[in-house]
Enzyme design. Structure first.
Site, PDB file in Angstrom:
ATOM      1  N   HIS A 276      13.379 -31.906 -62.544  1.00 58.56           N
ATOM      2  CA  HIS A 276      12.747 -33.179 -62.886  1.00 58.56           C
ATOM      3  C   HIS A 276      13.100 -33.619 -64.295  1.00 58.56           C
ATOM      4  O   HIS A 276      13.530 -32.823 -65.130  1.00 58.56           O
ATOM      5  CB  HIS A 276      11.224 -33.091 -62.709  1.00 58.56           C
ATOM      6  CG  HIS A 276      10.526 -32.222 -63.720  1.00 58.56           C
ATOM      7  ND1 HIS A 276       9.213 -32.416 -64.093  1.00 58.56           N
ATOM      8  CD2 HIS A 276      10.942 -31.142 -64.448  1.00 58.56           C
ATOM      9  CE1 HIS A 276       8.856 -31.502 -64.985  1.00 58.56           C
ATOM     10  NE2 HIS A 276       9.877 -30.721 -65.212  1.00 58.56           N
TER      11      HIS A 276
ATOM     12  N   HIS B 263       4.454 -39.099 -61.062  1.00 63.29           N
ATOM     13  CA  HIS B 263       5.558 -38.202 -61.419  1.00 63.29           C
ATOM     14  C   HIS B 263       6.204 -37.676 -60.142  1.00 63.29           C
ATOM     15  O   HIS B 263       5.541 -37.496 -59.118  1.00 63.29           O
ATOM     16  CB  HIS B 263       5.070 -37.029 -62.271  1.00 63.29           C
ATOM     17  CG  HIS B 263       6.198 -36.227 -62.842  1.00 63.29           C
ATOM     18  ND1 HIS B 263       7.110 -36.747 -63.723  1.00 63.29           N
ATOM     19  CD2 HIS B 263       6.578 -34.927 -62.626  1.00 63.29           C
ATOM     20  CE1 HIS B 263       7.993 -35.816 -64.051  1.00 63.29           C
ATOM     21  NE2 HIS B 263       7.702 -34.709 -63.399  1.00 63.29           N
TER      22      HIS B 263
ATOM     23  N   CYS C 193      11.633 -39.989 -64.483  1.00 58.85           N
ATOM     24  CA  CYS C 193      11.487 -39.078 -63.338  1.00 58.85           C
ATOM     25  C   CYS C 193      12.000 -39.672 -62.031  1.00 58.85           C
ATOM     26  O   CYS C 193      12.778 -39.047 -61.305  1.00 58.85           O
ATOM     27  CB  CYS C 193      10.033 -38.613 -63.204  1.00 58.85           C
ATOM     28  SG  CYS C 193       8.840 -39.917 -62.800  1.00 58.85           S
TER      29      CYS C 193
END
Length: 334
Positions: A310, A298, A250
């Site tokens: 993402h 994240h 990520c």
């Protein structure tokens, strides 16, 4: 190119038959849970690596300062040795009471001119000795200061090295935990049917998403142009520890996208959460960077209308997806 099982190089694993899921839904949920755990461990390992890099650099700089301080001390000691013979002679002369003075000159002079000449020599010798004594005293003081500085620099270097060793041990522990978690994820993924794997991967774009209209009028070097760069990677696989150009975790995707528009962004999601300027969730604009979970494990790039770009997890390629299913933490504008 990173190996099949990711930038951190884990090999395939087999699941424990006793823990086999009772249903396809349970298998998918277990994979999602394990993947979430792995993502957290991945970011923790990356943070530990960044911390280690910082501490190693500090230790290297401290070692250099210690070496410089030691060299300064050696030079100060050499300066003391330079003046030591003069001080020793002066001390010996004073001890033996053999110092020449103006009275001695008067007693041994045969004429006024000789007296003046002898007194001039005495004055010169005295001034020179006094000057050398002053230089010796300065050199001694400098040596004392240099010795204290060298001792402090050596202590700092030892402490910096110990701190780096402690972080190195922590990093090794986190990497070992991540390797085990990754193996579990891969094993769980291997148990899914082809249909479940496809369902888990989902679609690359949500229904009605218009990439061209989103990026129309973008400003070069801005967040929207970083978003545009990131959108070219849609479909690339998620890989732990990967930073591109064709596989990502990520934070690696965010770093890569902004690097394409000339912005050097930190590596980890936690580091990225302190970069740029904060943005309220209600004020989000396409290209802003969005962070999730209480531990900021994240990160994605906001794509407008409650969507984000993402790299989510193993088995799911880079995609544009709704933000709503992930606990929002904060946002920044780079």
């Amino acid at each position: 190119m990173v190996g099949t099982y990711g930038a951190l190089g884990v090999g395939p694993a087999t699941a424990d038959p006793a823990s086999a899921p009772a249903s396809a839904g349970e298998a998918v949920q277990r994979l999602i849970d394990l993947s979430r755990q792995s993502e957290q461990l991945n970011q923790q390992a990356l943070n530990a690596q960044a911390d280690l890099d910082t501490k190693v650099a500090a230790a290297t700089a401290a070692d250099q300062r210690a070496a410089d301080a030691a060299a300064t001390l050696d030079a100060a000691k050499a300066e003391i040795r330079r003046y030591q013979p003069v001080i020793d002679r002066a001390a010996t002369s004073a001890l033996l009471s053999g110092r020449t003075n103006r009275l001695t000159s008067l007693l041994v002079s045969n004429s006024p001119q000789q007296l003046l000449d002898q007194m001039s020599i005495v004055d010169l010798v005295g001034a020179r000795t006094n000057d050398q004594l002053g230089q010796y005293q300065k050199a001694t003081a400098a040596a004392a200061a240099a010795e204290a500085s060298a001792r402090a620099a050596a202590d700092t270097a030892r402490a910096a090295s110990a701190a780096a060793d402690a972080v190195r041990s922590d990093l090794e522990s986190k990497r070992a935990a991540l390797q085990g978690s990754m193996a579990q994820v891969i094993a769980a993924w291997g148990q899914l049917s082809a249909g479940d794997k496809s369902a888990l991967a989902g679609s690359m774009f949500p229904p009605g998403f218009d990439r061209d209209s989103l990026l129309r009028g973008l400003v070069p070097g801005s967040g929207t142009s970083a978003l545009a760069a990131g959108l070219t990677r849609v479909g690339d696989p998620y890989v732990w520890g990967a930073t591109g150009p064709d596989q990502f975790d990520c934070s690696g995707l965010v770093q890569w996208a902004f690097h394409q528009v000339g912005k050097n962004v930190p590596r980890t999601s936690q580091q990225q959460s302190s970069f740029g300027t904060p943005v309220d969730e209600k004020d989000l604009q396409p290209g802003d960077v969005v962070f999730f979970y209480s531990d900021i494990s994240h990160v994605g790039i906001y794509a407008g209308n409650g969507l984000m770009l993402h790299a989510s997890t193993f088995g799911v390629p880079v995609q544009v997806a709704p933000m709503g299913s992930t606990p929002f933490h904060s946002a920044r504008r780079f």
